[in-house]
Design an enzyme around this catalytic site. Sequence first.
Site, PDB file in Angstrom:
ATOM      1  N   GLU A  25       3.269  -2.362   6.239  1.00 49.33           N
ATOM      2  CA  GLU A  25       3.001  -1.157   5.463  1.00 49.33           C
ATOM      3  C   GLU A  25       4.316  -0.431   5.170  1.00 49.33           C
ATOM      4  OE1 GLU A  25      -0.018   1.541   6.735  1.00 49.33           O
ATOM      5  OE2 GLU A  25      -1.552  -0.014   6.882  1.00 49.33           O
ATOM      6  N   HIS A  79       1.676   5.746   1.470  1.00 48.74           N
ATOM      7  CA  HIS A  79       1.860   4.519   2.254  1.00 48.74           C
ATOM      8  C   HIS A  79       1.081   3.392   1.601  1.00 48.74           C
ATOM      9  CE1 HIS A  79      -1.956   5.719   4.187  1.00 48.74           C
ATOM     10  NE2 HIS A  79      -2.055   4.481   4.673  1.00 48.74           N
ATOM     11  N   HIS A  81      -1.270  -0.228   1.752  1.00 47.14           N
ATOM     12  CA  HIS A  81      -2.192  -1.091   2.470  1.00 47.14           C
ATOM     13  C   HIS A  81      -1.962  -2.505   1.943  1.00 47.14           C
ATOM     14  CE1 HIS A  81      -5.332   2.193   3.763  1.00 47.14           C
ATOM     15  NE2 HIS A  81      -4.175   2.293   4.389  1.00 47.14           N
ATOM     16  N   ASP A  92      -5.633   6.712   9.548  1.00 49.30           N
ATOM     17  CA  ASP A  92      -4.994   7.575   8.544  1.00 49.30           C
ATOM     18  C   ASP A  92      -5.590   8.977   8.609  1.00 49.30           C
ATOM     19  OD1 ASP A  92      -3.422   5.511   7.594  1.00 49.30           O
ATOM     20  OD2 ASP A  92      -4.795   5.007   5.964  1.00 49.30           O
TER      21      ASP A  92
HETATM   22 ZN   LIG Z   1      -3.517   3.562   5.763  1.00 52.30          ZN
END
Ligand SMILES: [Zn+2]
Length: 135
Positions: A25, A79, A81, A92
């Site tokens: 990530e 961010h 995935h 999250d």
């Molecule tokens: Zn996430």
Amino acid sequence: MESLTLGPGVLDEIVEHAKSSYPMESCGLLVGQGGYAARLLPMENCLASKSEYEMDPGQLIRALRALRESGEELAAIYHSHPSSPAEPSKRDIARALYPDSAYLIVSLAEPLQPQVRAFRIAGGQADEIELHVIV
Ligand SMILES: [Zn+2]
């Protein structure tokens, strides 16, 4: 702020960062004014994980301090995935520490068609917000 607007080129850079970090990530800050993100500040994912992220604390503190000095605001935290949909994970939501910030997630689950969505996460709840992209 019920919407997030990405300035020219910002989305491309977010996607590039996600791809260059794959299969881990990626994460970082989007900064600008109010709900407008003029640029991104890529951060180190200190977990180096395929399924979670944590921005390097020292890097984050320096970046937030620099923002206070420049008068820019934190518009969003982004961010990636790498292989799951662009929806906040339980983690999250549990670890969203900035209720005033938007959260943007880019999914590379379909590599040729990255999906991007934005959320407001507060009080253990994620609500999708409008995302506008200026090209
Ligand atoms: Zn996430």
